[in-house]
Design an enzyme around this catalytic site. Structure first.
Site, short mmCIF file in Angstrom:
data_model
loop_
_atom_site.label_atom_id
_atom_site.label_comp_id
_atom_site.label_asym_id
_atom_site.label_seq_id
_atom_site.Cartn_x
_atom_site.Cartn_y
_atom_site.Cartn_z
N SER A 664 0.84 -1.19 0.00
CA SER A 664 0.00 0.00 0.00
C SER A 664 0.89 1.25 0.00
CB SER A 664 -0.96 -0.03 1.19
OG SER A 664 -1.97 0.93 1.04
N ASP A 737 -9.10 -4.75 -6.06
CA ASP A 737 -8.71 -3.84 -4.97
C ASP A 737 -9.75 -2.74 -4.84
OD1 ASP A 737 -7.50 -2.05 -3.21
OD2 ASP A 737 -5.50 -2.34 -4.06
N HIS A 771 -7.47 -5.45 -1.56
CA HIS A 771 -6.25 -4.73 -1.16
C HIS A 771 -5.27 -5.64 -0.43
CE1 HIS A 771 -3.94 -1.13 -0.64
NE2 HIS A 771 -3.93 -1.24 0.66
#
Length: 815
Positions: A664, A737, A771
């Site tokens: 991330s 995601d 994610h």
């Protein structure tokens, strides 16, 4: 001609390869640790006489993620079950009696997919869902015997939340049902009815990068179909069903503490294609148990013009006051919801008692944005907090809500990232109504926290006197272990349930006497070490300084069988954070005494392949909150260089074989480090965002827009510097995601940019993953990719092969 074609194919294969590959697996030594049984999750009964051990399914198979998924107004649901897509679920429940420790097996359905369990407020029952191929069932278990049964005659509508909650009194539950006889879902149109049109005329409305939004009228019809529910009260003993009012789309549905009223928020049209459904128009009302509207708190319009970091106008965070029969409490903005406005007070806390015929009472005005409210068990005792966004400053006030004319008193005031001054979180207990309040003994409340210190974390339990403002320490973890308080088991806080672990002993649960009555703890569980090989991994907290004097730290992990003095291929894994001052940025996080466990696609699995890991390497970006990111690139490069220098100084790292990785915002960091330094041989960036012009209204703590600071957005976007990345970069991203800002296109376009500039890059897109990565096959494949990449480009890199201008050849690592 054939030779020319063969040459073209060979050239194509050398320059760019793409294909759908089969899932791969890492080596057996990694798989053995990956698939070791996870420890159960623990839920403590409100009666404090039992704890529930829940055996959960850590890695579902990919076929479960491949179930149908609808993306509707910010949610992901499975249309077959009318519940969440890919929910976490449990396989079995065991109740352990306290203090004796006897086990009672809950007789849940064999092979079930059990949802999060919820004790009744009196602790005598346990409610949980079971997801079947055709819908979601509600089950009730007796905690004394473990006997469980399904409540028949309905299916739960769990689109958006769990779909049930206990009513006050512990005899019945409030449930969101799939409306009986609702019919078949809407059929998709054979052809579009027309274009989808959005309009805006002069009213500024910044939009975050929300995902899974409605796109057209067919999505609107699906949203209506799957989110419309019938509220009902279900008797936990007899199964008798009492419908309440008409079906609707309910975002709030809370019983009053006396169990006689409901606070509901019903969603209404018009819907939005730019915002999730929490921004949709809604009616906030008080109902009786027949569905009759007794009072309307607010008619809230579509919240489509909320400023960045702002809040909607009108009542928000509306709920019941837990220690009165039926009193409404809510927050209201006094600044139009706009944090940029200069006003003496941003929010106020409001209260209105049943029968709701009088005027609301203003309890408190807060200088900054009001956040959470925590009530005492009786009287007007209230802890209220406000948060100053710019300084990240949190204040907690003590006040008497029944005497609003009395000035509140500040109990705590600190930077939220100042871990050393964290007083701990108030310990709560459950009332017979099911609502949570402060755990009190007279004027004493209890605080539990991680206990961050320069030596690492040592969790604690304090009792705090509300009158004097002084605290007394009842418990602190010993220096050679990590032991935290899970629950208080009596009113005085002298008996507690703790979770204890060391670097070599797995977490187990204990009963302890504390506060001057300390004795030998009683072991309640004896979970064995499922991964003995991991115990030979060495771990230590390492502290060092950045070139400008900022104190930093990382946790050094060394692989099994490490021989002193051996220089190893090393991976730096980190995540940047912003700070206002160097002192806070320098604080130590974590503890060297935590039991080392690997789960998911953790980079720590690389230890089993002979790597050293600099885990959680400090990546502070320090400066004024308004401009801190102006030096983001320079600071992360300086952080990385300091970490590598320290590891080299310790004699564990080969400076010519260092890789970097992150997830991330850590992936964003990784790409930037490769673009702006030559410290590393290669990198792995997972689920990142690389082009900040695609998040133009801010990112992380950055609140300037792209149009206010275009040079900054370009400077920190590794996409704009892809031509400088001369080290191999592995990009991994979930195809589904849904994290704000990290659209899959971020990795796709980053791949194109590096490839187009002649760089070495590999892009792995994971089907059905979001994610984070959930499916067994996906997790295994990510570990395979990371290990293969680092083995090829870091561990087995040729000596002296760093790019020109590298750390080995330059005192200044930055390009």
């Amino acid at each position: 001609m054939l030779r020319a074609r063969a040459f073209f194919v060979a050239l194509l294969c050398q320059s760019a390869l793409w294909a759908q590959s089969r899932y791969q697996k890492p080596p057996k030594e990694i798989l053995d640790v990956l698939h070791a049984p996870p420890p159960p999750q623990v839920f403590v009964s409100p009666a404090r006489d039992a704890m529930l051990l829940a055996e959960w399914v850590r890695y579902p198979p990919i076929r479960e993620l491949a179930q149908p998924m609808l993306r509707l107004a910010g949610h992901r649901i499975n249309p077959r079950t009318n519940g969440p897509h890919n929910p976490r679920y449990f396989a079995a429940f065991t109740i352990k009696r306290l203090p004796g420790g006897e086990d009672v097996k809950v007789q849940a359905p064999a092979g079930g997919r059990l949802g999060d369990p919820e004790f009744s407020p009196d602790g005598k029952f346990l409610a949980f869902t079971n997801t079947t191929p055709g819908g979601i069932e509600l089950w009730i278990a007796e905690t004394a015997t473990g006997k469980a049964r399904r409540l028949p005659g309905f299916t739960v509508n769990a689109a958006g939340d769990d779909g049930f909650r206990w009513m006050p009194g512990s005899r019945s539950l409030l449930v969101r049902l799939v409306p009986p006889g609702r019919g078949k879902p809407p059929e998709p149109p054979e052809a579009p009815e027309g274009p989808t049109i959005q309009e805006s005329y002069g009213r500024g409305a910044p939009v975050w990068t929300f995902q899974d939004l409605l796109r057209n009228s067919y999505d609107e019809a699906l949203y209506d179909y799957y989110f419309t529910a019938q509220l009902a009260i279900v008797d936990a003993v007899t199964g008798k069903l009492q419908p309440i009012g008409k079906p609707g789309i309910f975002q709030t549905w809370l019983p009053s503490p006396d169990g006689k009223l409901l606070l509901v928020a019903r969603v209404e049209r018009p819907y939005s294609y730019l915002y999730p459904d929490r921004n949709f128009p809604k009616q906030v009302e008080i109902w009786d148990l027949h569905g009759k509207v007794l009072y309307k708190l607010a008619s809230l319009p579509l919240a489509d013009s909320v400023p960045t970091d702002g809040v909607p106008t009108g009542p928000r965070q509306y709920t019941w006051r837990p220690n009165e029969p039926a009193t409404l409490v809510w927050l209201e903005a006094l600044d139009g919801g706009d944090p940029r406005r200069k006003v003496p007070h941003r929010d106020r806390i409001m209260m209105l008692k049943a029968p709701f015929t009088g005027e609301p009472v203003e309890i408190l005005r807060t200088e900054h944005r009001a956040t959470n409210l925590i009530w005492g068990a009786s009287g007007g005792l209230l802890l209220a907090a406000d948060f100053q966004r710019e300084r990240r400053w949190l204040r907690t006030f003590l006040l008497d809500a029944d005497r609003p004319s009395q000035a509140p008193r500040v109990l705590w005031s600190r930077d939220v990232r100042d871990r050393y001054r964290d007083p701990g979180a108030p310990v709560l207990r459950t009332l017979p109504s099911g609502y949570r309040v402060l755990h009190q003994e007279g004027e004493w409340i209890f605080l539990s926290g991680p206990g961050a210190s320069p030596e690492g974390e040592r969790p604690f339990l304090d009792r705090f006197h509300l009158g004097s403002g002084k605290s007394e320490r009842l418990f602190r973890s010993e220096a050679n272990c990590y032991e935290s308080v899970v629950a208080l088991l009596d009113d005085a806080g002298t008996r507690v349930l703790t979770r204890r672990e060391t670097a070599t002993e797995p977490p187990n649960y204990f009963l302890r006497a504390v506060g001057g009555t300390d004795g030998q703890p009683q072991a309640l569980t004896r979970f064995a070490d499922p991964t003995p090989v991991v115990r030979s991994i060495r771990k230590q907290l390492v502290r060092y300084k950045r070139a400008d004097g900022v104190d930093l730290s990382f946790t050094l992990y060394l692989p099994p069988g490490y021989k002193e003095g051996t220089r190893l291929p090393t991976i730096v894994w980190a995540y940047p954070l912003e700070y206002d001052d160097p002192a806070t940025a320098s604080q130590v996080t974590g503890s060297p005494h935590r039991y080392t466990m690997f789960a998911g696609a953790s980079h720590l699995f690389l230890l089993l392949a002979g790597y050293a890991i600099l885990d959680g390497a400090s990546m502070p970006v320090v400066g004024d909150f308004r401009t801190v990111n102006d030096t983001y690139v320079e600071q992360i490069v300086a952080n990385a260089k300091a970490a590598i220098d320290k590891a080299v100084e310790l004699g564990v790292t080969d400076p010519d074989r260092v890789g970097v990785g992150g997830h991330s915002y850590g992936a964003f960091m990784t790409a930037n480090l490769l673009a702006h330094s030559d410290l590393f041989r290669a990198g792995v960036a997972r689920s990142g965002a690389y082009n900040r012009t695609l998040t133009p209204f801010g990112f992380q703590s950055e609140r300037r827009t792209f149009w206010e600071a275009p040079d900054l957005y370009i400077k920190v976007s590794p996409f704009a510097h892809a031509h400088k990345i001369n080290e191999p970069l592995l990009l991994i991203h979930g195809e589904a995601d849904n994290n704000a800002g990290t659209f899959p296109i971020q990795s796709e376009r980053m791949y194109h940019a590096i490839r187009g500039n002649g760089g070495q890059v590999r892009l792995v897109m994971l089907p059905h993953e979001s994610h984070g990565y959930a499916a067994r096959e996906s997790v295994e494949h990510v570990l395979y990719e990371m290990l293969t990449w680092f083995d090829k480009y870091v561990k087995n890199a040729p000596a002296g092969g760093l790019p020109t201008g590298s750390r080995a050849n330059s005192a200044n690592p930055a390009h």
